[in-house]
Design a protein around this motif. Structure first.
Motif, PDB file in Angstrom:
ATOM      1  N   LEU A 114       0.994  -1.502   0.380  1.00  0.00           N
ATOM      2  CA  LEU A 114      -0.146  -0.083   0.027  1.00  0.00           C
ATOM      3  C   LEU A 114       0.950   1.020  -0.067  1.00  0.00           C
ATOM      4  CD1 LEU A 114      -3.094   0.037   0.255  1.00  0.00           C
ATOM      5  CD2 LEU A 114      -2.933   0.563   2.900  1.00  0.00           C
ATOM      6  N   LYS A 115       0.447   2.210  -0.785  1.00  0.00           N
ATOM      7  CA  LYS A 115       1.792   3.617  -0.291  1.00  0.00           C
ATOM      8  C   LYS A 115       0.911   4.463   0.272  1.00  0.00           C
ATOM      9  CE  LYS A 115       2.725   4.809  -5.912  1.00  0.00           C
ATOM     10  NZ  LYS A 115       2.023   5.528  -6.383  1.00  0.00           N
ATOM     11  N   SER A 116      -0.407   4.598   0.629  1.00  0.00           N
ATOM     12  CA  SER A 116      -0.780   5.573   1.210  1.00  0.00           C
ATOM     13  C   SER A 116      -2.376   5.249   1.541  1.00  0.00           C
ATOM     14  CB  SER A 116      -0.470   7.357   1.299  1.00  0.00           C
ATOM     15  OG  SER A 116      -1.828   7.317  -0.036  1.00  0.00           O
ATOM     16  N   VAL A 117      -3.060   5.634   3.019  1.00  0.00           N
ATOM     17  CA  VAL A 117      -4.268   5.365   2.707  1.00  0.00           C
ATOM     18  C   VAL A 117      -5.323   6.712   1.493  1.00  0.00           C
ATOM     19  CG1 VAL A 117      -6.300   5.621   4.161  1.00  0.00           C
ATOM     20  CG2 VAL A 117      -4.325   5.144   5.129  1.00  0.00           C
ATOM     21  N   THR A 118      -4.548   7.183   1.572  1.00  0.00           N
ATOM     22  CA  THR A 118      -4.652   8.803   0.358  1.00  0.00           C
ATOM     23  C   THR A 118      -5.020   8.108  -0.799  1.00  0.00           C
ATOM     24  OG1 THR A 118      -3.624  10.497   2.037  1.00  0.00           O
ATOM     25  CG2 THR A 118      -4.466  11.125  -0.022  1.00  0.00           C
ATOM     26  N   GLU A 119      -4.449   7.275  -1.346  1.00  0.00           N
ATOM     27  CA  GLU A 119      -4.435   6.793  -2.737  1.00  0.00           C
ATOM     28  C   GLU A 119      -5.126   5.519  -2.894  1.00  0.00           C
ATOM     29  OE1 GLU A 119      -1.075   6.824  -5.016  1.00  0.00           O
ATOM     30  OE2 GLU A 119      -0.238   8.311  -3.776  1.00  0.00           O
ATOM     31  N   ASN A 120      -6.807   5.765  -2.187  1.00  0.00           N
ATOM     32  CA  ASN A 120      -7.328   5.217  -2.275  1.00  0.00           C
ATOM     33  C   ASN A 120      -8.688   4.619  -3.574  1.00  0.00           C
ATOM     34  OD1 ASN A 120      -9.003   6.802  -1.298  1.00  0.00           O
ATOM     35  ND2 ASN A 120      -9.414   6.439   0.251  1.00  0.00           N
ATOM     36  N   LEU A 121      -8.148   4.587  -4.186  1.00  0.00           N
ATOM     37  CA  LEU A 121      -8.986   4.176  -5.906  1.00  0.00           C
ATOM     38  C   LEU A 121     -10.217   5.034  -5.768  1.00  0.00           C
ATOM     39  CD1 LEU A 121      -8.715   0.627  -5.439  1.00  0.00           C
ATOM     40  CD2 LEU A 121      -6.751   2.336  -6.922  1.00  0.00           C
ATOM     41  N   ILE A 122     -11.374   5.349  -4.893  1.00  0.00           N
ATOM     42  CA  ILE A 122     -12.619   6.269  -5.583  1.00  0.00           C
ATOM     43  C   ILE A 122     -13.163   6.721  -3.953  1.00  0.00           C
ATOM     44  CG2 ILE A 122     -13.445   4.041  -4.632  1.00  0.00           C
ATOM     45  CD1 ILE A 122     -15.394   4.104  -6.427  1.00  0.00           C
ATOM     46  N   HIS A 123     -14.138   7.675  -4.124  1.00  0.00           N
ATOM     47  CA  HIS A 123     -15.026   8.635  -3.481  1.00  0.00           C
ATOM     48  C   HIS A 123     -16.324   8.294  -3.713  1.00  0.00           C
ATOM     49  CE1 HIS A 123     -16.944  11.584  -1.677  1.00  0.00           C
ATOM     50  NE2 HIS A 123     -17.257  12.130  -2.526  1.00  0.00           N
TER      51      HIS A 123
END
Ligand SMILES: Nc1ncnc2c1ncn2[C@@H]1O[C@H](COP(=O)(O)OP(=O)(O)OP(=O)(O)O)[C@@H](O)[C@H]1O
Ligand SMILES: [Mg+2]
Length: 144
Positions: A114-123
């Protein structure tokens, strides 16, 4: 009892667009029976991003979140269907991809490691009031 036919706002974030996941993600919503009633490719301006994520202003991850969400094109869309707001949040999965169950978008398409929690694909909108606000922001207001 009749269920409400609602609309919700969903956005495929720049990490998912970069990783060529647009089709796979949209397929999940179509297969769940929701109607795609509007869609556009959009690179968020800083102004639009800060309005969209205004509730997070001042949090430790806020600057990274704005840098990420403006870093490339996203896909903004409107989905319609019975109880769509709640059901789409379930299909999307937990905010932290590490905690997102398999079978959810964030669980199945997360990057390992996992890169980060921020980069989570979708809103996806989290309530009727945020859906209304976000639909207005992205589809009825010309800030981009
Ligand atoms: N602890 C954190 N560390 C890093 N980034 C975070 C963190 N919490 C949230 N974020 C980022 O900010 C976004 C907005 O957070 P929020 O709490 O609204 O989660 P969400 O409702 O699941 O996500 P979204 O609003 O994007 O659908 C998250 O999707 C993620 O990109
Ligand atoms: Mg949210």
């Amino acid at each position: 009892m009749m269920m409400d036919v609602d609309k919700t706002f969903v956005m495929i974030k720049p990490d998912a667009v970069r990783r060529n996941l647009i089709g796979k993600i949209i397929t999940r919503f179509e297969e769940a029976g929701f109607k795609l009633i509007n869609l556009k490719l959009i690179t968020l301006s800083r102004e639009l991003a800060s309005k969209h994520y205004a509730e997070h202003k001042g949090k430790p991850f806020y600057n990274d979140l704005l840098a990420f969400i403006t870093s490339g094109p996203s896909i903004a869309m409107l989905l319609q269907g019975e109880d769509v707001i709640k059901k789409v949040r379930k299909i999307v999965g937990a905010t932290n991809p590490e905690e997102a169950q398999s079978g959810t978008i964030r669980g199945d398409f997360k990057e390992i490691p996992l890169k980060s929690v921020t980069e989570n694909l979708i809103h996806a909108s989290d309530s009727e009031s945020s859906a209304k606000r976000e639909i207005y922001l992205f589809f009825e207001n010309n800030l981009e």
